[in-house]
Motif scaffolding. Structure first.
Motif, mmCIF file in Angstrom:
data_model
loop_
_atom_site.group_PDB
_atom_site.id
_atom_site.type_symbol
_atom_site.label_atom_id
_atom_site.label_comp_id
_atom_site.label_asym_id
_atom_site.label_seq_id
_atom_site.Cartn_x
_atom_site.Cartn_y
_atom_site.Cartn_z
ATOM 1 N N TRP A 192 0.819 -1.207 0.000
ATOM 2 C CA TRP A 192 0.000 0.000 0.000
ATOM 3 C C TRP A 192 0.858 1.265 0.000
ATOM 4 O O TRP A 192 0.530 2.274 -0.608
ATOM 5 C CB TRP A 192 -0.916 -0.016 1.233
ATOM 6 C CG TRP A 192 -1.851 1.148 1.335
ATOM 7 C CD1 TRP A 192 -2.963 1.356 0.587
ATOM 8 C CD2 TRP A 192 -1.747 2.262 2.228
ATOM 9 N NE1 TRP A 192 -3.576 2.529 0.963
ATOM 10 C CE2 TRP A 192 -2.845 3.105 1.971
ATOM 11 C CE3 TRP A 192 -0.835 2.621 3.227
ATOM 12 C CZ2 TRP A 192 -3.059 4.293 2.669
ATOM 13 C CZ3 TRP A 192 -1.058 3.792 3.927
ATOM 14 C CH2 TRP A 192 -2.155 4.620 3.646
ATOM 15 N N LEU A 193 1.992 1.182 0.676
ATOM 16 C CA LEU A 193 2.793 2.373 0.931
ATOM 17 C C LEU A 193 3.250 3.061 -0.349
ATOM 18 O O LEU A 193 3.201 4.276 -0.457
ATOM 19 C CB LEU A 193 3.997 1.992 1.794
ATOM 20 C CG LEU A 193 4.636 3.117 2.578
ATOM 21 C CD1 LEU A 193 3.645 3.739 3.520
ATOM 22 C CD2 LEU A 193 5.822 2.572 3.367
ATOM 23 N N ASP A 194 3.717 2.274 -1.298
ATOM 24 C CA ASP A 194 4.233 2.877 -2.530
ATOM 25 C C ASP A 194 3.393 2.512 -3.733
ATOM 26 O O ASP A 194 3.885 2.475 -4.843
ATOM 27 C CB ASP A 194 5.681 2.425 -2.770
ATOM 28 C CG ASP A 194 6.642 3.233 -1.935
ATOM 29 O OD1 ASP A 194 6.737 4.440 -2.170
ATOM 30 O OD2 ASP A 194 7.274 2.656 -1.034
ATOM 31 N N ARG A 195 2.135 2.204 -3.503
ATOM 32 C CA ARG A 195 1.358 1.741 -4.646
ATOM 33 C C ARG A 195 1.066 2.914 -5.569
ATOM 34 O O ARG A 195 0.865 4.047 -5.151
ATOM 35 C CB ARG A 195 0.118 1.020 -4.139
ATOM 36 C CG ARG A 195 -1.207 1.644 -4.417
ATOM 37 C CD ARG A 195 -2.159 1.289 -3.306
ATOM 38 N NE ARG A 195 -3.389 0.756 -3.834
ATOM 39 C CZ ARG A 195 -3.758 -0.502 -3.706
ATOM 40 N NH1 ARG A 195 -2.979 -1.358 -3.105
ATOM 41 N NH2 ARG A 195 -4.878 -0.911 -4.166
ATOM 42 N N ASP B 100 -5.268 5.398 -4.231
ATOM 43 C CA ASP B 100 -5.755 4.962 -2.934
ATOM 44 C C ASP B 100 -4.609 4.455 -2.062
ATOM 45 O O ASP B 100 -4.816 3.797 -1.059
ATOM 46 C CB ASP B 100 -6.846 3.896 -3.074
ATOM 47 C CG ASP B 100 -6.385 2.717 -3.921
ATOM 48 O OD1 ASP B 100 -5.334 2.847 -4.583
ATOM 49 O OD2 ASP B 100 -7.063 1.682 -3.927
ATOM 50 N N GLY B 101 -3.374 4.767 -2.436
ATOM 51 C CA GLY B 101 -2.216 4.383 -1.631
ATOM 52 C C GLY B 101 -1.869 5.477 -0.626
ATOM 53 O O GLY B 101 -2.665 6.384 -0.365
ATOM 54 N N TYR B 102 -0.659 5.409 -0.084
ATOM 55 C CA TYR B 102 -0.271 6.367 0.951
ATOM 56 C C TYR B 102 -0.215 7.787 0.405
ATOM 57 O O TYR B 102 -0.605 8.746 1.067
ATOM 58 C CB TYR B 102 1.073 5.964 1.550
ATOM 59 C CG TYR B 102 1.479 6.783 2.770
ATOM 60 C CD1 TYR B 102 0.609 6.942 3.841
ATOM 61 C CD2 TYR B 102 2.728 7.391 2.840
ATOM 62 C CE1 TYR B 102 0.977 7.681 4.958
ATOM 63 C CE2 TYR B 102 3.101 8.128 3.953
ATOM 64 C CZ TYR B 102 2.227 8.272 5.006
ATOM 65 O OH TYR B 102 2.588 9.003 6.098
ATOM 66 N N GLN B 103 0.263 7.889 -0.844
ATOM 67 C CA GLN B 103 0.315 9.230 -1.444
ATOM 68 C C GLN B 103 -1.091 9.817 -1.514
ATOM 69 O O GLN B 103 -1.315 10.987 -1.186
ATOM 70 C CB GLN B 103 0.952 9.155 -2.842
ATOM 71 C CG GLN B 103 1.318 10.501 -3.438
ATOM 72 C CD GLN B 103 2.195 11.323 -2.500
ATOM 73 O OE1 GLN B 103 3.210 10.840 -1.989
ATOM 74 N NE2 GLN B 103 1.783 12.571 -2.234
ATOM 75 N N GLY B 104 -2.044 8.976 -1.895
ATOM 76 C CA GLY B 104 -3.435 9.404 -1.942
ATOM 77 C C GLY B 104 -3.938 9.795 -0.569
ATOM 78 O O GLY B 104 -4.649 10.793 -0.405
ATOM 79 N N ASP C 57 -2.730 13.198 0.269
ATOM 80 C CA ASP C 57 -3.455 14.230 -0.473
ATOM 81 C C ASP C 57 -4.851 14.453 0.102
ATOM 82 O O ASP C 57 -5.272 15.593 0.283
ATOM 83 C CB ASP C 57 -3.573 13.835 -1.959
ATOM 84 C CG ASP C 57 -2.217 13.809 -2.642
ATOM 85 O OD1 ASP C 57 -1.275 14.408 -2.074
ATOM 86 O OD2 ASP C 57 -2.098 13.190 -3.711
ATOM 87 N N VAL C 58 -5.545 13.351 0.364
ATOM 88 C CA VAL C 58 -6.949 13.475 0.764
ATOM 89 C C VAL C 58 -7.079 13.913 2.219
ATOM 90 O O VAL C 58 -7.874 14.787 2.556
ATOM 91 C CB VAL C 58 -7.687 12.140 0.526
ATOM 92 C CG1 VAL C 58 -9.088 12.186 1.132
ATOM 93 C CG2 VAL C 58 -7.772 11.844 -0.964
ATOM 94 N N TYR C 59 -6.301 13.304 3.096
ATOM 95 C CA TYR C 59 -6.449 13.614 4.519
ATOM 96 C C TYR C 59 -5.523 14.741 4.980
ATOM 97 O O TYR C 59 -5.713 15.313 6.047
ATOM 98 C CB TYR C 59 -6.216 12.357 5.363
ATOM 99 C CG TYR C 59 -7.441 11.460 5.420
ATOM 100 C CD1 TYR C 59 -8.444 11.697 6.345
ATOM 101 C CD2 TYR C 59 -7.600 10.410 4.527
ATOM 102 C CE1 TYR C 59 -9.581 10.901 6.390
ATOM 103 C CE2 TYR C 59 -8.724 9.612 4.566
ATOM 104 C CZ TYR C 59 -9.713 9.854 5.502
ATOM 105 O OH TYR C 59 -10.833 9.082 5.546
ATOM 106 N N GLY C 60 -4.493 15.003 4.209
ATOM 107 C CA GLY C 60 -3.635 16.132 4.523
ATOM 108 C C GLY C 60 -2.693 15.934 5.695
ATOM 109 O O GLY C 60 -2.162 16.893 6.246
#
Lengths: 335, 216, 208
Positions: free
Chosen positions: A180-183, A187-191, A194-197
């Protein structure tokens, strides 16, 4: 000196022969399973209990209705990208369970869509048009990523939603799947960032199978796990709501390559018998039987199919009857 | 313990099948490596090249972490047992190559002179003098390779090879089932030890009775 | 690959640091246990065989299982990873320490004792310097393996270059796999060269 040179050439030849022998030919080593190139049905299983059980269900269904066919499972594949690539490369030709949201943002590279129907439609069409792979209708359950924790932790920090994690982001120990971390998908960690800030200071990327145990033994405070996992009830964990809709819907379906469907058109009605037959509760029970009661997945699948009489009573149907598939070119010679 | 017992009694057939797969994958890799590394080792020993390119490559292969080797091989060769067999093959090259080289260069040159004096041809000398005298060192290398191979095959479960790694992963996914993880682990350790003992027998069979001849 | 490096350069350095850190501590712990233990068991030759057998069986335990078992006992992160890794480093060091001491000609120790040296002095002045090359080669073998094994630490959230390799495997991305693997291999090769030099340095002149 000349002799030695000759020998060296022989050596190199033997070496190359070995590699060619190993890879090019469809022949497997004696005693080991075959591959999709042998015209066998090869199902890509996964490293989660759910993927293993459902792949077994698919395998046993096929064996029940097509007793003469050879069906193998390649198990323990660690993630959807590995399974997807195995379908594309021809190592496998069926995937026991695929998740709509994962494939939407992953292989198809699209942004998360709101509703389950839209997601399903996009994935079915995308897979058919781009990869020549047929994505079947859902089994009837959804398995989403979810942040989970013990009741004690929930009360201690007064956490209700995923966004509540922000104020404790520097103290909480959070364990996540290394996939998940680098997917690449959103919907991964980058996402998440971005979404939760916000991000987490103590983030452990680890094997997904170990996170539940780590929470239960108080080595982690929060873990990103799967909502259908049997260990949620075993360890009495609670899930936080994804209040900013980071995760798209993850409905579950079997997936079959077009090549295989052409050879074995019966798979169409066999797999359609499973449509809508596994509810969320059923899946949780099955997972629980394997993880808590320690029954091997093949036995869990066997019991499940025996209870339901292999869905003999369900009428045979075809994909054509479903509006979503009506434009698909699925007219194969039926035996 | 009861968990372990229950698991075994219910799934012994499955465990046996996985053990067999595990055994075969490990063995095939090492056997293939023998086919390449022993002749190569003999050749290098005759040429007295200890720092050859092939030795260097085998050395570098050894430094690649197993999970990385499997991942790279997976991308090129796909999933399944063959990929793990190739990995085992590559990892087994160095120990067998190194020991074959060492075994052969350790043979007393005086003995070779004697053998030549007796009118033996090069091939005869190799099979009747050099190999019998170095066999125990060569088998030592094969033993090292097999222990490594059994371990690599456990990790091979990630690329879908099956084997005891499947059982370990199952144990990891179960609730409170450290025992099942141990079952897989002990199975693998047991297999490594067993193969070691087996090769010990082979070694005894192949070693000439009067090995101490060399001290004249 | 260059794009990947541009994007992940700083993280790569971070992971390399974590990797070296875990590896170095595990190896040092391994040395601190295995060398004294090797010296100790060299005095009791009968039991020594048993202890060496036990450690070699330990070595055959799949790392995957050992790490998974560590989670409920020691938790996740660097500490259980270091514990597991130092267990794996024991065998080559222990075996070589033992062999280095046992294979020394017994006459030397007798001569030293005859000159009135205490056992501690014999150990420090005679036995260890003479066994040093063999011990060093054990450490060298152990270290080369350990650098590769440290990648498995990623499995229990300990970080290190294994993180990249796992990510690469899970997401089918060769950049990540190579980004993790190449530094690991280079480190192992460097370590091997370095310790090969040290091994030569500690070899007494007469042995050359």
């Amino acid at each position: 000196m000349k002799k030695n040179k000759k020998k060296l050439i022989y050596m190199v030849l033997i070496f190359c022969l070995n590699i060619i022998l190993l890879t090019s030919c469809s022949c497997a080593f004696p005693g080991l399973g075959g591959s999709a190139q042998d015209n066998d049905i090869v199902i890509a299983g996964g490293n989660t209990t759910e993927r293993q059980i459902v792949s077994e269900i698919v395998k046993q269904m096929i064996q029940h209705y097509l007793p003469e066919s050879k069906v193998h499972i390649i198990n323990n594949l660690g993630s959807t990208p590995i399974i997807y690539n195995s379908l594309i490369n021809g190592d496998t030709n069926v995937a026991g369970v695929m998740y709509t949201g994962t494939s939407l943002t992953g292989e198809l590279g699209m942004d998360p869509l709101g509703s389950a129907e839209e997601t399903m439609e996009a994935v079915v069409k995308g897979y058919y048009e781009r990869f020549d792979i047929v994505w079947f209708p859902s089994y009837g359950f959804e398995n989403t990523y979810s942040f989970m924790l013990t009741k004690e932790t929930k009360e201690k920090y007064n956490l209700n939603n995923t966004s509540d994690l922000e104020q404790y982001a520097d103290v909480l120990r959070v364990g996540v799947d290394s996939a998940w971390l680098d997917r690449p998908g959103k919907d991964g960690y980058q996402g998440f960032l971005d979404v939760y800030g916000f991000g987490f200071d103590n983030l452990f990327s680890m094997d997904i199978g170990l996170v539940y145990e780590a929470i239960a033994s108080d080595r982690l405070d929060i873990a990103l796990g799967y909502s259908t996992d049997g260990r949620i009830s075993s360890y009495d964990l609670v899930m936080l709501e994804d209040d900013r809709d980071l995760f798209p819907p993850y409905e579950t379906s079997p997936v079959v390559t077009m090549d295989l469907l052409k050879q074995k058109p019966e798979l169409e009605w066999i797999l359609l018998k499973l449509q809508g037959q596994i509810s969320l509760e059923t899946m949780q029970d099955l997972n629980n039987a394997a993880d808590e009661l320690k029954t091997e997945p093949y036995k869990v699948a066997k019991n499940f199919l025996a209870e339901n009489n292999f869905f003999e009573e369900v009428a045979r149907s075809s994909l054509k009857e479903i509006p979503l598939y009506k434009d698909f070119d699925l007219d194969f010679e039926q035996d | 313990m009861t968990v372990l017992f229950q698991y075994f009694s219910e799934n012994w057939r499955y465990i046996l099948i996985q053990s067999r797969t595990h055994f075969l994958i490990s063995l095939y890799g090492v056997l293939l490596a023998c086919l390449v590394a022993i002749p190569l080792g003999i050749l290098l020993a005759y040429k007295k090249k200890s720092n050859s390119l092939s030795m260097m490559i085998a050395n570098i292969l050894q430094t690649i972490p197993s999970i990385a080797m499997l991942s790279v091989l997976m991308i090129f060769f796909g999933l399944g047992s063959n990929t793990v067999i190739i990995a085992n093959f590559l990892y087994s090259l160095l120990p067998i190559l190194k020991n074959t080289y060492a075994g052969i260069t350790n043979v007393d040159p005086k003995l070779l002179d004697v053998a030549e004096g007796l009118g033996m041809t090069r091939i005869q000398r190799l099979f009747k003098v050099v190999l019998p005298l170095s066999i125990s060192i060569i088998i030592g290398g094969i033993k090292n390779a097999i222990v490594v191979a059994v371990g690599i095959t456990t990790v091979g479960t990630f690329v879908g090879s099956g084997g005891l790694g499947d059982i370990i992963t199952r144990g990891i996914n179960m609730v409170d089932a450290g025992e099942v993880v141990w079952a897989g682990a002990i199975g693998a350790a047991f297999m490594a030890v067993l193969l070691d003992i087996l090769l010990g027998f082979v070694e005894k069979k192949l070693t000439p009775k009067q090995k101490r001849v060399s001290s004249f | 690959m260059t794009d990947w490096l541009m994007q992940n350069g700083t993280r790569l350095l971070e992971k390399i640091f974590e990797h070296v850190y875990m590896f170095a501590i595990a190896l040092i712990v391994g040395i601190l246990i295995a060398v004294p233990l090797g010296i100790f068991i060299s005095r009791y030759r009968k039991t020594s065989q048993a202890i060496i057998s036990v450690t070699s069986v330990l070595q055959t335990f799949p790392s995957l299982a050992v790490l998974a078992i560590m989670v409920p006992i020691l938790g996740i992160g660097k500490i259980p990873a270091i514990v597991a890794l130092s267990l794996y480093s024991l065998l080559p060091i222990l075996r070589n320490t033992y062999l280095g001491i046992v294979n020394m000609s017994p006459g030397i120790v007798d001569v030293a004792k005859g000159q009135g040296l205490s056992s501690a002095q014999v150990l420090r002045g005679v036995i260890l310097p003479l066994a040093a090359p063999v011990i060093m080669s054990g450490i060298r073998v152990s270290g080369v393996y350990l650098i590769a094994w440290t990648t498995l630490a990623a499995y229990i959230g300990a970080g290190g270059l294994g993180d990249f390799i796992y990510t690469g495997l899970q997401n089918y991305d060769i950049n990540y796999i190579l980004g993790g693997t190449i530094p690991v291999s280079l480190m192992a090769i460097l370590f091997d060269l370095l310790f090969g030099k040290i091994e030569k340095k500690v070899t007494p002149k007469t042995h050359r």
